[in-house]
Design a protein around this motif. Structure first.
Motif, PDB file in Angstrom:
ATOM      1  N   UNK A 152       0.857  -1.197   0.000  1.00 58.61           N
ATOM      2  CA  UNK A 152       0.000   0.000   0.000  1.00 58.61           C
ATOM      3  C   UNK A 152       0.891   1.244   0.000  1.00 58.61           C
ATOM      4  N   UNK A 153       0.423   2.303  -0.675  1.00 54.25           N
ATOM      5  CA  UNK A 153       1.192   3.556  -0.791  1.00 54.25           C
ATOM      6  C   UNK A 153       2.567   3.299  -1.429  1.00 54.25           C
ATOM      7  N   UNK A 154       2.535   2.661  -2.589  1.00 55.94           N
ATOM      8  CA  UNK A 154       3.769   2.290  -3.282  1.00 55.94           C
ATOM      9  C   UNK A 154       4.628   3.462  -3.701  1.00 55.94           C
ATOM     10  N   UNK A 155       4.050   4.647  -3.765  1.00 51.73           N
ATOM     11  CA  UNK A 155       4.832   5.821  -4.184  1.00 51.73           C
ATOM     12  C   UNK A 155       5.479   6.539  -3.008  1.00 51.73           C
ATOM     13  N   UNK A 156       5.194   6.098  -1.784  1.00 53.73           N
ATOM     14  CA  UNK A 156       5.694   6.807  -0.600  1.00 53.73           C
ATOM     15  C   UNK A 156       7.109   6.412  -0.225  1.00 53.73           C
ATOM     16  N   UNK A 157       7.565   6.968   0.871  1.00 54.15           N
ATOM     17  CA  UNK A 157       8.931   6.723   1.323  1.00 54.15           C
ATOM     18  C   UNK A 157       9.202   5.242   1.510  1.00 54.15           C
ATOM     19  N   UNK A 304       1.247  13.138   0.784  1.00 54.56           N
ATOM     20  CA  UNK A 304       1.132  12.877  -0.659  1.00 54.56           C
ATOM     21  C   UNK A 304       2.454  13.052  -1.398  1.00 54.56           C
ATOM     22  N   UNK A 305       3.563  13.122  -0.655  1.00 60.80           N
ATOM     23  CA  UNK A 305       4.850  13.308  -1.343  1.00 60.80           C
ATOM     24  C   UNK A 305       5.303  11.987  -1.966  1.00 60.80           C
ATOM     25  N   UNK A 306       6.039  12.113  -3.052  1.00 61.86           N
ATOM     26  CA  UNK A 306       6.559  10.930  -3.758  1.00 61.86           C
ATOM     27  C   UNK A 306       7.951  10.610  -3.237  1.00 61.86           C
ATOM     28  N   UNK A 307       8.239   9.343  -2.982  1.00 62.70           N
ATOM     29  CA  UNK A 307       9.571   8.963  -2.506  1.00 62.70           C
ATOM     30  C   UNK A 307       9.903   9.749  -1.247  1.00 62.70           C
ATOM     31  N   UNK A 308      11.064  10.401  -1.250  1.00 64.42           N
ATOM     32  CA  UNK A 308      11.528  11.059  -0.032  1.00 64.42           C
ATOM     33  C   UNK A 308      11.718  12.563  -0.211  1.00 64.42           C
ATOM     34  N   UNK A 309      11.566  13.270   0.900  1.00 65.94           N
ATOM     35  CA  UNK A 309      11.828  14.701   0.987  1.00 65.94           C
ATOM     36  C   UNK A 309      13.108  14.879   1.804  1.00 65.94           C
TER      37      UNK A 309
END
Ligand SMILES: NC(=O)c1ccc[n+]([C@@H]2O[C@H](COP(=O)([O-])OP(=O)(O)OC[C@H]3O[C@@H](n4cnc5c(N)ncnc54)[C@H](OP(=O)(O)O)[C@@H]3O)[C@@H](O)[C@H]2O)c1
Length: 313
Positions: A152-157, A304-309
């Motif tokens: 779940x949330x494959x685009x997240x960190x 809603x950020x993609x990957x990492x900040x």
């Protein structure tokens, strides 16, 4: 040196730059001059008074949050043999303790860091710490080659590392993401991407060996129902596995698990090896300066950020 103190629980305004003494390495520690740090949802929760806040308030002053760092070793303690000044290193420092990474210098147990691969930037290395360790420490416990799994949330960190690591481990990987991230998630190696904004994931997937839930709440409840009998689900947000979830899981003979990531230099070395060989890549979607750290918090707070900040020095 400059550091961000968390004055009180609350808005980003509670993060204020202070001047404090540089850390000194104890026997088994190194002092790292930070080049980049990354921001995680746990930073946001702690800043808002949840997660680790109460424990920190009772025990530490000033409270300096942050755990993910990449930088250059400034000095080493007398018992440290594997690192020397000038080495580029990265890691997740003292999690779930007082990491103190929102600072120009941070002390770290030598046992919790690894050398930064030379083929990646400090920004990418700082990104591949807490989130990457979480994915690795969980997946190696619960999946095996050929398993049919959903992230779940494959685009997240965590999610974007979990997809790549699960593919390394030989699983058949499905992941959820919104339309704007489906191409990105497919590019990470996912065998199937489900746009959760267009259709409920449970309409298209069932009978899974394993689900990694990054969201809790209703998503967790619905996720339990797509795991097959004797399968497992790990939910990342602490406190998400409430009695109702446990009962639902038990009624389906599914194991619902919470696991907390912990600092570990050997695991960091595995992450480093995968980054070095290109098997694993960190997606850094936004980079802020140290002076803009509050803006980095505001970005991660959206969920809603993609990957990492990342914040760079
Ligand atoms: N237990 C532990 O040790 C541990 C370790 C790390 C993290 N965590 C927890 O795990 C959670 C996730 O962490 P993270 O760093 O991966 O978060 P994150 O990077 O902030 O996750 C953001 C991503 O979530 C996606 N998303 C949002 N709503 C979604 C939905 N309904 N369905 C599918 N995807 C959705 C977004 O993609 P779209 O924009 O495409 O929707 C976005 O890319 C947090 O609660 C964190 O505190 C726990």
């Amino acid at each position: 040196m400059k550091a961000y103190e968390l004055k009180e629980a609350g808005s980003v305004d509670q993060l204020q730059i202070i001047e404090i003494a540089k850390p000194v390495a104890t026997a088994n520690e190194v002092v790292i001059k930070s080049k980049a740090i990354s921001i995680n949802p746990v930073d946001i929760k702690t800043r808002m008074g949840k997660s680790l806040y109460n424990e920190f308030k009772q025990n530490y002053s000033p409270i300096i949050i942050g755990w993910d760092v990449s930088g250059v070793i400034e000095s080493v303690g007398e018992s440290v043999t594997q690192f020397k000044p000038g080495d580029e290193v990265f890691g997740m420092i003292n999690f779930p303790g007082h990491g103190k990474a929102y600072a120009e210098y941070v002390s770290a147990p030598a046992s919790q860091i690894a050398k930064k691969p030379t083929n990646i930037s400090h920004e990418e290395a700082a990104a591949a710490t807490l989130a990457a360790l979480t994915a690795y420490q969980i997946l190696r416990n619960y999946i095996k080659t050929g398993d049919d799994i959903l992230i779940q949330a494959g685009a997240g960190g965590v999610g974007h590392f979990a997809i790549q690591i699960a593919k390394i481990m030989g699983a058949h990987v499905r992941a959820t993401a919104s339309a704007k991230n489906t191409v990105f998630v497919k590019g990470l190696g996912a065998d199937e991407v489900i746009d959760y904004t267009r259709q409920p994931f449970e309409d298209v997937v069932s009978n899974l060996d394993f689900v990694l839930d990054a969201l809790g709440g209703d998503t967790l409840k619905r996720s339990v129902q797509i795991v097959k009998e004797s399968g497992k689900i790990v939910s990342l947000p602490s406190g998400a596995i409430i009695d109702e979830i446990n009962e639902l899981a038990k009624s389906r003979n599914v194991e619902a698990i919470f696991q907390m990531v912990v600092s570990n230099g050997e695991d960091m070395q595995q992450i480093a090896d995968w980054l070095e060989t290109g098997k694993l890549k960190a997606e850094v979607s936004q980079v802020f300066t140290f002076g803009q750290l509050r803006d980095a918090h505001t970005a991660v707070e959206t969920g809603r950020t993609r990957g990492k900040v990342v914040v760079k020095f």
